[in-house]
Design an enzyme around this catalytic site. Structure first.
Site, PDB file in Angstrom:
ATOM      1  N   SER A  64       0.803  -1.239   0.000  1.00  0.00           N
ATOM      2  CA  SER A  64       0.000   0.000   0.000  1.00  0.00           C
ATOM      3  C   SER A  64       0.830   1.280   0.000  1.00  0.00           C
ATOM      4  O   SER A  64       0.279   2.358  -0.187  1.00  0.00           O
ATOM      5  CB  SER A  64      -0.922   0.022   1.215  1.00  0.00           C
ATOM      6  OG  SER A  64      -2.098  -0.663   0.901  1.00  0.00           O
ATOM      7  N   LYS A  67       0.413   3.473  -2.917  1.00  0.00           N
ATOM      8  CA  LYS A  67      -0.802   4.270  -3.190  1.00  0.00           C
ATOM      9  C   LYS A  67      -0.544   5.774  -3.343  1.00  0.00           C
ATOM     10  O   LYS A  67      -1.035   6.383  -4.294  1.00  0.00           O
ATOM     11  CB  LYS A  67      -1.869   3.980  -2.132  1.00  0.00           C
ATOM     12  CG  LYS A  67      -2.440   2.563  -2.261  1.00  0.00           C
ATOM     13  CD  LYS A  67      -3.302   2.189  -1.062  1.00  0.00           C
ATOM     14  CE  LYS A  67      -3.887   0.787  -1.226  1.00  0.00           C
ATOM     15  NZ  LYS A  67      -4.554   0.318  -0.005  1.00  0.00           N
ATOM     16  N   TYR A 189      -2.832  -2.345 -10.625  1.00  0.00           N
ATOM     17  CA  TYR A 189      -2.791  -2.219  -9.164  1.00  0.00           C
ATOM     18  C   TYR A 189      -2.034  -3.387  -8.516  1.00  0.00           C
ATOM     19  O   TYR A 189      -1.198  -3.185  -7.636  1.00  0.00           O
ATOM     20  CB  TYR A 189      -4.225  -2.114  -8.621  1.00  0.00           C
ATOM     21  CG  TYR A 189      -4.286  -2.139  -7.119  1.00  0.00           C
ATOM     22  CD1 TYR A 189      -3.836  -1.049  -6.373  1.00  0.00           C
ATOM     23  CD2 TYR A 189      -4.751  -3.260  -6.436  1.00  0.00           C
ATOM     24  CE1 TYR A 189      -3.866  -1.081  -4.980  1.00  0.00           C
ATOM     25  CE2 TYR A 189      -4.785  -3.300  -5.050  1.00  0.00           C
ATOM     26  CZ  TYR A 189      -4.341  -2.211  -4.337  1.00  0.00           C
ATOM     27  OH  TYR A 189      -4.357  -2.241  -2.968  1.00  0.00           O
ATOM     28  N   TYR A 241      -3.767   3.645   7.704  1.00  0.00           N
ATOM     29  CA  TYR A 241      -4.987   2.852   7.895  1.00  0.00           C
ATOM     30  C   TYR A 241      -5.876   3.580   8.906  1.00  0.00           C
ATOM     31  O   TYR A 241      -6.050   4.787   8.823  1.00  0.00           O
ATOM     32  CB  TYR A 241      -4.658   1.405   8.324  1.00  0.00           C
ATOM     33  CG  TYR A 241      -3.803   0.686   7.312  1.00  0.00           C
ATOM     34  CD1 TYR A 241      -4.293   0.428   6.032  1.00  0.00           C
ATOM     35  CD2 TYR A 241      -2.513   0.291   7.593  1.00  0.00           C
ATOM     36  CE1 TYR A 241      -3.519  -0.229   5.082  1.00  0.00           C
ATOM     37  CE2 TYR A 241      -1.736  -0.373   6.654  1.00  0.00           C
ATOM     38  CZ  TYR A 241      -2.241  -0.620   5.405  1.00  0.00           C
ATOM     39  OH  TYR A 241      -1.477  -1.258   4.474  1.00  0.00           O
ATOM     40  N   VAL A 259       1.201  -3.571   4.036  1.00  0.00           N
ATOM     41  CA  VAL A 259       1.188  -4.861   4.726  1.00  0.00           C
ATOM     42  C   VAL A 259       2.470  -5.661   4.500  1.00  0.00           C
ATOM     43  O   VAL A 259       2.687  -6.676   5.152  1.00  0.00           O
ATOM     44  CB  VAL A 259      -0.040  -5.732   4.348  1.00  0.00           C
ATOM     45  CG1 VAL A 259      -1.336  -5.107   4.824  1.00  0.00           C
ATOM     46  CG2 VAL A 259      -0.080  -6.010   2.860  1.00  0.00           C
TER      47      VAL A 259
END
Ligand code: GLU
Length: 429
Positions: A64, A67, A189, A241, A259
């Site tokens: 992530s 992102k 992605y 998060y 993660v």
């Protein structure tokens, strides 16, 4: 002398090395198979000097942490208005992989949750998934300053197990947020999540954001300052998060975790941090990574809301009034990153002087991290048979017992004069 910062980082890493809380991500077998003990910390200064400690050679998937970079590329390619029409900037308060959109706008709430990230991947220009991935790959590599590689096994696993992300992509397509084939956006992605980085890559990516889009190690402008500002803003509110509030109050840096066990953290104008430790807490953030960042922030005074000025302003002038005497004139606020630059500059010059005169008479404020680095620098100079004099008329550095205590002067002329006399006597340490 540059080891002063190194020692700080080694110590901070050692303080948390024994922590074994948390669990490896196991939604794909590749993540559950990594060495849980891997632990690394890298820090890049604003001018691209990297300090690293621990298992900094270990590569892990960016997950992530990709992102914000894909979001930045979408902003860079299409402009903010076009991206805002598809992706919001509000914290979602939901799990990162929630199958949801904003009730009114029917767009993903922000680009740091999967829905927003898949939408951002679909916005990257390119005629095919390959072309779009290539554009992303180049963009990320520009931030890292080296060509990043894909972990093919992780990519295959993400693809094989990614039904939840498929559900998100098809939902977005049904709301008209995704143009084109949802499977193509997903493919981009899954690949972006599977790029491999080290903690040092993350520190370099972070410092490129800290420098408004210029990678200080390569000198290349990767994106522009407006894109960085928007990206960092979303990292502040949505990067960690569901722990964004805790993170901002305790650590105070725009950040993103993944993660795979990485965290990227940015202190705008000053430095970039990358950490790696794959055991995650219940919210999905690296347990030791969060703790290390917390300690760094507390011990080195890095919280972005307590930083008043740009550290690049710290070193105002360096000059040599006499042979073997160098004056380092500082101004503004002397905080960790300014002190780091000063210590590194003095260290770099050490073959060129016998006496270093540090003039802090124009410094407005100094914190404990900087004070202790200056004190370490003075001791280090002495061990090299050199001497550091301090021009500190207001006594901002000097505290009882400080190493600089015996060598304090009220103005530069007095210090230069004392240096001349000392050199004439053949004294240099
Ligand atoms: N590839 C992962 C997913 O989409 C990223 C998870 C993450 O790092 O939060 O589930």
């Amino acid at each position: 002398m540059a080891q002063l910062v190194q020692q700080y980082l080694d110590r901070i890493l050692a303080e948390h090395a024994g922590v074994s809380d948390g669990v490896l991500a196991d939604y794909i077998p590749e993540l559950a198979g990594v060495d849980p003990e891997g632990f690394a910390l890298s820090l890049s200064s604003a001018d691209g000097h990297v300090y690293e400690t621990g298992s900094t050679a270990v590569e892990f998937t960016i997950q992530s942490i990709s992102k914000p970079f894909t979001y930045a590329l979408a902003l860079d390619s299409l402009g903010q208005a076009a991206v805002d029409a598809r992706i919001g900037v509000e914290p979602s308060g939901e799990a990162f992989n929630e199958i949801s959109v904003d009730k009114t706008s029917k767009t993903p709430k922000n680009p740091m949750i999967n829905a927003g990230a898949i939408a951002a991947a679909s916005l990257v220009p390119g005629a095919t998934a390959d072309e779009r991935f290539d554009a992303l790959h180049d963009f990320y590599s520009g931030f890292a300053g080296r060509r990043l590689e894909l972990d093919h096994d992780v990519y295959a696993s993400e693809k094989a197990t990614g039904n939840r992300n498929r559900a998100i992509a098809y939902m977005l397509a049904s709301f008209g947020v995704l143009e084109g084939d949802p499977d193509e956006a997903l493919d981009v992605y899954f690949r972006q999540c599977s790029l491999k980085v080290t903690s040092t890559d993350l520190a370099r990516m972070a410092v490129t954001l800290a420098r408004g889009g210029v990678n200080p190690a390569t000198g290349r402008r990767v994106t522009n300052a407006a894109v960085v500002k928007r990206t960092l803003s979303v990292m502040v509110t949505c990067g960690m998060y569901d722990a964004a509030g805790d993170w901002v109050s305790a650590v105070g840096m725009p950040a993103k975790s993944g993660v795979g066990g990485g965290i990227v953290a940015v202190l705008p104008g000053q430095l970039g941090i990358g950490t790696y430790s794959p055991r995650l807490d219940a919210k999905g953030n690296s347990v030791r990574g969060v703790r290390v960042c917390r300690s760094l922030s507390e011990q080195l005074g890095l919280h972005f809301l307590s930083v008043a000025r740009d550290s690049r302003a710290t070193l105002r002038a360096v000059y040599e009034p006499r042979d073997n005497v160098r004056v380092y004139e500082t101004h503004g606020d002397l905080l960790f990153s300014g002190a780091e630059l000063l210590v590194r500059t003095v260290d770099r010059d050490r073959g060129r002087f016998e006496v270093a005169i540090l003039d802090v008479s124009r410094v407005d404020d100094i914190d404990d991290a900087a004070r202790s680095m200056l004190s370490g620098m003075s001791a280090e100079l002495r061990s090299q048979n050199k001497v550091g004099y301090l021009v500190d008329p207001d006594g901002i550095v000097i505290r009882t017992g400080s190493d600089f205590e015996q060598v304090r002067y009220l103005c530069v002329d007095d210090a230069v004069e004392a240096a001349e006399q000392a050199l004439r006597r053949g004294f240099a340490g």
